[in-house]
Design a protein around this motif. Structure first.
Motif, mmCIF file in Angstrom:
data_model
loop_
_atom_site.group_PDB
_atom_site.id
_atom_site.type_symbol
_atom_site.label_atom_id
_atom_site.label_comp_id
_atom_site.label_asym_id
_atom_site.label_seq_id
_atom_site.Cartn_x
_atom_site.Cartn_y
_atom_site.Cartn_z
ATOM 1 N N MET A 1 -10.763 71.842 80.338
ATOM 2 C CA MET A 1 -11.883 71.248 81.098
ATOM 3 C C MET A 1 -13.206 71.595 80.428
ATOM 4 N N THR A 2 -14.028 70.583 80.259
ATOM 5 C CA THR A 2 -15.384 70.812 79.757
ATOM 6 C C THR A 2 -16.102 71.812 80.649
ATOM 7 N N VAL A 3 -16.794 72.773 80.062
ATOM 8 C CA VAL A 3 -17.673 73.646 80.824
ATOM 9 C C VAL A 3 -19.015 72.919 80.948
ATOM 10 N N LEU A 4 -19.433 72.674 82.187
ATOM 11 C CA LEU A 4 -20.683 71.951 82.401
ATOM 12 C C LEU A 4 -21.863 72.841 82.000
ATOM 13 N N ASP A 5 -22.831 72.258 81.310
ATOM 14 C CA ASP A 5 -24.083 72.960 81.055
ATOM 15 C C ASP A 5 -25.209 71.942 80.990
ATOM 16 N N MET B 1 -13.352 76.997 86.818
ATOM 17 C CA MET B 1 -14.087 75.716 86.754
ATOM 18 C C MET B 1 -13.411 74.693 87.667
ATOM 19 N N ALA B 19 -31.701 70.204 78.702
ATOM 20 C CA ALA B 19 -30.554 70.787 77.981
ATOM 21 C C ALA B 19 -30.488 72.310 78.096
ATOM 22 N N VAL B 21 -31.007 74.190 80.811
ATOM 23 C CA VAL B 21 -30.732 74.762 82.136
ATOM 24 C C VAL B 21 -29.308 75.316 82.215
ATOM 25 N N LYS B 22 -29.153 76.363 83.005
ATOM 26 C CA LYS B 22 -27.849 77.017 83.118
ATOM 27 C C LYS B 22 -27.188 76.765 84.467
ATOM 28 N N PRO B 24 -25.887 74.051 85.882
ATOM 29 C CA PRO B 24 -24.632 73.293 85.991
ATOM 30 C C PRO B 24 -23.407 74.199 85.921
ATOM 31 N N GLY B 25 -23.390 75.118 84.970
ATOM 32 C CA GLY B 25 -22.273 76.057 84.903
ATOM 33 C C GLY B 25 -22.295 77.050 86.047
ATOM 34 N N THR B 28 -21.902 75.441 89.668
ATOM 35 C CA THR B 28 -20.571 74.852 89.801
ATOM 36 C C THR B 28 -19.511 75.949 89.946
ATOM 37 N N MET B 40 -22.264 70.623 89.852
ATOM 38 C CA MET B 40 -23.672 70.342 89.573
ATOM 39 C C MET B 40 -23.811 69.827 88.152
ATOM 40 N N LEU B 41 -24.435 68.668 88.029
ATOM 41 C CA LEU B 41 -24.590 68.008 86.740
ATOM 42 C C LEU B 41 -26.051 67.923 86.343
ATOM 43 N N PRO B 42 -26.326 68.043 85.040
ATOM 44 C CA PRO B 42 -27.716 67.932 84.589
ATOM 45 C C PRO B 42 -28.135 66.473 84.484
#
Lengths: 266, 266
Positions: A1-5, B1, B19, B21-22, B24-25, B28, B40-42
C-alpha cells in the motif's frame, strides 16, 4: 500500500453509490507496484451535483485522474476536452486524465477490460462469431470492443429489442463490414464466443441469460458479473468443457488498463 | 495503513504548496489506530481557486473533513457556518468538519497543539509567566492558547512592533485580566516559559530568537520549528537543563487533536 504523504498524486473514482467499488484498493496497489506515489480515492457524488463537483475538484493541481462509474459515465464525457475514438462513439467515459493544458482527456475501458479478460483466459475474440446478451451500458462498450478486437460476426440480444436495434444502428458505421444482427432470443448456435452483459446471474433466482442446454464445448463463455464469481452460466459452460472468463477476471484486467491510462499510457 | 476501498471516508488537507505536509500519513495512521476506515489526502490548491475548490469538493457525500494550511486559514473560516470561540477570535481555522446539515464547523488547533506538546514534555503552562516570540499566524494561535491554558502573564515580542500591538489589542478583551505586554526585545527575564513562534532557527545562519545567555534553568523552552528538530535555541536550553518541547512534539500532539476534531470530538 502506498504510504500517503504531501506529495501523493490524487485520482478519484466518482459514483453514486460508491461504497461497493473496488478500484481504490486495486488501482492504488497498481500505482504502488509501478513505483508511483499516487492513490485512488472514492467520492460519493450525486448526479445532480456531479458537474459542480467535477468543476471544483478539477482545480486541484495534484488531481491527475478520474475514474467514473454509474451513473456518471455519460455526464463525465461532457467534461472532456478530448475523447478517444471509442469514447466519442459511445458518448461515455470511465477514465479521464489531464491534457498538457490541464483539460480532461477521456476514454472508455469497460469493453477493453472484457476483451483483455477473454484473451487472458485463452479465448482470443479475433475471428470468432460472437453472441452478446445485453445492450445496456456495459453491453454497449463490450460490443464496440468485440468489433475492435476483430470478431467475425456479432449477434446481439436484449430483452428490449428496440435497445438492441439502436445499438446495432450505432455500430454499423464502424463495423467495417462485419455482419451484425439482432436476435429475438439468446440463441448461441453458430457462435464460438458467448458474452453475458446483463445482471442475470447475480441472484440465485435469476434465469440464465443463455439457455445452458444450447451451449457447446467449442464456445468460450464470458460474464460481466463479479459476485458470484462463477455464475450459473459459467458453471454450466465449465461443466461442458468451455473456456470461460469471469467478471472478476474482467475487473482485474480493467484495473491494469485504468492504471495504464491514468499514468499516461506509460 | 488504512487499506483504501469504496467505503473509505475522505478528509483533505488543502495548501499551496502541499508536498511538504506530513498530515496525510500522520492523521491517516491516527484514523486507522482508532479503527476508522478514513484517509487524509493532500490537495494542492491556489489561493485564487480555493473558494471554488471548496464549494465543489464539499458536494462529495463522503468528504467528512478538511485540514487547512498556508495560505488558506483565513479564507477557510469564511466557508464555515459555525466556528469555535477561539476560531472566531482568531478569524482563522485549520480544521473543518460537517455539521448535521452538512455545513462546515471550524476550529483552530495550531495553538492547542503547542500547549499539548508543552504539557506532554512536562512544562504545564498554567501559572507560568510566558514570553512568546512571533505574532504571525502561528504566534497568534499560540498566544490565544497560552491564555486559555492559564498562563499568569504573557509577554510578546515581534520584529514588527505594530504587529505585536495589534495582536495584544485583540487578546485583551479575552485575557480575563491576565497581564499582557509588548516587549521591544525578546528578553526572557522573569519568565518561566519561552516559546518561539518565528522561523528563526530553520537555517544555520539564523540569529537565535531569544539571546541564549539570558536563558535560565527554570525556564521551559518550546519551539514551533520541525526541521531541525532540535533548534539552536532548544540546544542552548537543554545545555542549561531547561525542559523543552520541539516542533515535532507540537506536530505529533496536533495530529491527535486534528483526528479528535475530525472524528467529531470522539
Amino acid at each position: 500500500m502506498t504510504v500517503l504523504d504531501g506529495a501523493t498524486r490524487l485520482h478519484l473514482i466518482l459514483g453514486d453509490p460508491i461504497a461497493q467499488v473496488k478500484s481504490p484498493g486495486g488501482v492504488t496497489r497498481c500505482f504502488a507496484a509501478r513505483g508511483r506515489n499516487a492513490a485512488m480515492l472514492p467520492v460519493h457524488v450525486t448526479a445532480a451535483e456531479f458537474d459542480d463537483f467535477v468543476r471544483g475538484a478539477s482545480l486541484a493541481r495534484n488531481l491527475d485522474g478520474l475514474t467514473i462509474t454509474v451513473p456518471h459515465k455519460f455526464a463525465a464525457a461532457r467534461h472532456c476536452a478530448t475523447l478517444t475514438e471509442r469514447a466519442q462513439l459511445l458518448g461515455a467515459v470511465n477514465v479521464m486524465r489531464r491534457n498538457p493544458d490541464r483539460s480532461w482527456h477521456g476514454d472508455m475501458l469497460d469493453g477493453a477490460g472484457m476483451v483483455a479478460a477473454i484473451r487472458a483466459c485463452g479465448g482470443e475474440p479475433a475471428g470468432r462469431h460472437a453472441l452478446l446478451v445485453g445492450a445496456g451500458g456495459a453491453g454497449t462498450a463490450i460490443a464496440q470492443a468485440l468489433l475492435e478486437a476483430g470478431v467475425a460476426s456479432l449477434a446481439l440480444h436484449d430483452a428490449d429489442p428496440a435497445r438492441a436495434e439502436a445499438l446495432l444502428a450505432r455500430l454499423r458505421p464502424v463495423s467495417g463490414g462485419v455482419p451484425l444482427r439482432g436476435l429475438a432470443a439468446a440463441e448461441p448456435e453458430g457462435c464460438t464466443l458467448v458474452v453475458n452483459a446483463t445482471p442475470a446471474g447475480m441472484r440465485p433466482e435469476d434465469p440464465l441469460p443463455v439457455p445452458p442446454e444450447r451451449l457447446r464445448a467449442d464456445m468460450f463463455v464470458a460474464d460481466v458479473i463479479t459476485a458470484p464469481e462463477v455464475t450459473p452460466l459459467l458453471a454450466a459452460a465449465r461443466a461442458l468443457g468451455c473456456g470461460t472468463s469471469t467478471g472478476v477476471d474482467m475487473f482485474g484486467a480493467q484495473v491494469e488498463l485504468i492504471a495504464d491510462f491514468l499514468l499516461g499510457g506509460a
